[in-house]
Design a protein around this motif. Structure first.
Motif, PDB file in Angstrom:
ATOM      1  N   GLY A 148     -10.516  -0.662  -4.056  1.00 29.75           N
ATOM      2  CA  GLY A 148      -8.885  -0.939  -3.311  1.00 29.75           C
ATOM      3  C   GLY A 148      -8.781  -0.660  -4.719  1.00 29.75           C
ATOM      4  O   GLY A 148      -7.127   0.392  -4.398  1.00 29.75           O
TER       5      GLY A 148
ATOM      6  N   THR B  82      -4.155   2.822   5.521  1.00 30.31           N
ATOM      7  CA  THR B  82      -4.288   3.961   4.966  1.00 30.31           C
ATOM      8  C   THR B  82      -5.171   5.490   5.392  1.00 30.31           C
ATOM      9  O   THR B  82      -3.885   6.612   5.116  1.00 30.31           O
ATOM     10  CB  THR B  82      -4.634   4.206   3.765  1.00 30.31           C
TER      11      THR B  82
ATOM     12  N   ARG C 295      -8.882   1.635   2.240  1.00 25.26           N
ATOM     13  CA  ARG C 295      -7.595   1.985   0.980  1.00 25.26           C
ATOM     14  C   ARG C 295      -8.059   2.709  -0.016  1.00 25.26           C
ATOM     15  O   ARG C 295      -9.041   2.175  -0.978  1.00 25.26           O
ATOM     16  CB  ARG C 295      -7.210   0.721   1.271  1.00 25.26           C
TER      17      ARG C 295
ATOM     18  N   SER D 142      -4.257  -1.453  -6.779  1.00 24.07           N
ATOM     19  CA  SER D 142      -3.289  -1.897  -5.373  1.00 24.07           C
ATOM     20  C   SER D 142      -4.391  -3.912  -4.996  1.00 24.07           C
ATOM     21  O   SER D 142      -3.981  -4.399  -4.557  1.00 24.07           O
ATOM     22  CB  SER D 142      -3.531  -1.154  -4.156  1.00 24.07           C
TER      23      SER D 142
ATOM     24  N   SER E  91      -5.928   3.301  -4.172  1.00 23.12           N
ATOM     25  CA  SER E  91      -4.443   3.128  -4.942  1.00 23.12           C
ATOM     26  C   SER E  91      -4.248   4.891  -5.220  1.00 23.12           C
ATOM     27  O   SER E  91      -4.765   5.531  -5.755  1.00 23.12           O
ATOM     28  CB  SER E  91      -4.627   2.105  -5.757  1.00 23.12           C
TER      29      SER E  91
ATOM     30  N   ALA F  71       0.959  -0.737   0.041  1.00 25.71           N
ATOM     31  CA  ALA F  71       0.046   0.242  -0.130  1.00 25.71           C
ATOM     32  C   ALA F  71       0.975   1.564   0.172  1.00 25.71           C
ATOM     33  O   ALA F  71       0.888   2.136  -0.758  1.00 25.71           O
ATOM     34  CB  ALA F  71      -0.735   0.093   1.289  1.00 25.71           C
TER      35      ALA F  71
ATOM     36  N   TRP G  16      -3.329  10.593   4.929  1.00 23.88           N
ATOM     37  CA  TRP G  16      -2.750   9.120   3.930  1.00 23.88           C
ATOM     38  C   TRP G  16      -1.274   8.941   5.154  1.00 23.88           C
ATOM     39  O   TRP G  16      -0.462   9.238   4.581  1.00 23.88           O
ATOM     40  CB  TRP G  16      -3.022   9.259   3.453  1.00 23.88           C
TER      41      TRP G  16
END
Length: 366
Positions: free
Chosen positions: A325, A199, A204, A289, A206, A11, A232
């Motif tokens: 995600g 995060t 979560r 991700s 990307s 991540a 984040w």
């Protein structure tokens, strides 16, 4: 839920755009398709060969051809103005321009592209589409203009409210064959995942692309992500969000090392050094991700998507697979940034065009 160390590393690699991590330097593209990192080249060729039923060599030729085709489309549509009514790449990557008269057709042909005589103008299609989009928004539907068939396309899913779907069908019928109604499966939803809070805010997403302004690094991302997370983990704060309406946001990236690459989830990276606008028929890839590197074709541009959270306009619709995600992840064609992941539904994926985001926040790609 406590994430595993492996998930955390992945991540952070995505959210930081590969910044400040022990990842490989940008990989020089293979010779077969210039500008494509080896992993991207392999994925794109595999996807294209399967989709079109062609050999790897034929697929490579299509990819090599499409950059010139896109440049030709950009130039010709700008030159022709109202004498063109849409443009796209055909299934072999060749440029096709819809034209309204003989003179325009001659100019397109002289430029090495294929003219296609049509009867509906861009303005006429825009009027039809505006009438449909003036109706109350119905969740789990999309509206777009198809330059290949010269129609406005309304897409319904099996999760669309029955009454709303009936209203849209009735309204579409009023415009005859200028409107096509398609039915598919799957809800329209932003590609966001709650739960594994690696995060911030239990969300979560990307990363999109590393950018810079006034010596400060930023990550451009999906607005439905930055709207929901103030800070984040290991990256920095959200400093911009637009959702619904648009789906873009900005994250201040506190890393001093923020290279202009996209991670491909196999130790390889794709160098990104320019921004472009997606074209119907263009072969593209995306990195996220959840699903990693996936590739496909641009199906439509300028799409209006009615998520349950609200309507988002001017998105790019593709056949590249995304899942929860992947929100904010990078859409690209070789070294060209095209968009950031917004959502999915009906077997398609939707992306916020990257140029609009760069212009909105006055940032440039690293």
């Amino acid at each position: 839920m406590t994430p595993t160390s492996r998930a955390l590393r992945t991540a952070v690699a995505v959210l930081a755009g590969c910044a400040a991590l022990a990842l490989p330097a940008p990989v020089v593209a293979a010779d077969e398709v210039p500008g494509h990192a080896p992993s991207v080249e392999h994925a794109a060729l595999t996807s294209l060969a399967a989709e079109e039923g062609v050999s790897r060599a034929e697929a490579a030729e299509i990819l090599r051809r499409q950059d010139d085709g896109i440049r030709a489309l950009d130039r010709l549509t700008a030159e022709l103005g109202r004498q063109s009514a849409g443009a796209y790449l055909d299934d072999r990557g060749r440029p096709v321009v819809n034209v309204l008269g003989d003179a325009a057709a001659d100019r397109v042909r002289a430029a090495g592209a294929t003219p296609k005589r049509v009867t509906r103008t861009t303005a006429e299609l825009r009027t039809v589409r505006s009438a449909l989009e003036a109706l109350p928004a119905v969740a789990h539907t999309t509206t777009a203009t198809d330059p290949v068939t010269q129609q406005v396309v309304v897409t319904l899913t099996d999760t669309t409210d029955a009454r709303g779907a009936a209203r849209l069908r009735a309204a579409a019928a009023e415009h005859g064959d200028a409107v096509r109604v398609e039915e598919t499966h799957g809800a329209m939803s932003p590609a966001i995942r709650g739960g594994a809070a690696i995060t911030g805010g239990g969300i979560r997403c990307s990363a999109g692309f590393n950018t810079r302004k006034n010596g400060q690094n930023y990550i451009i991302d999906a607005g439905h992500c930055t709207k929901g997370v103030a800070n984040w983990s290991g990256i920095g704060p959200s400093v911009g969000a637009s959702f619904p309406g648009n789906d873009y946001g900005l994250i201040r990236n506190r890393h001093s090392n923020a290279p202009g690459v996209v991670t491909l989830y196999n130790g390889d990276v794709q160098r990104i050094d320019r921004a472009g606008a997606a074209r119907v028929g263009q072969r593209i890839c995306k990195s996220g991700s959840t699903t990693g590197l996936t590739c496909g074709t641009v199906q439509r541009t300028g799409v209006t998507v009615n998520y349950p959270q609200g309507q988002v306009r001017q998105l790019v619709q593709t056949a590249a697979r995304v899942n929860s995600g992947d929100s904010g992840g990078a859409l690209f064609d070789g070294r060209t940034a095209l968009g950031i992941t917004s959502g999915m539904g009906g077997g398609s994926s939707f992306f916020q065009p990257v140029r609009e985001v760069l212009n909105r926040y006055n940032v440039r790609l690293n």
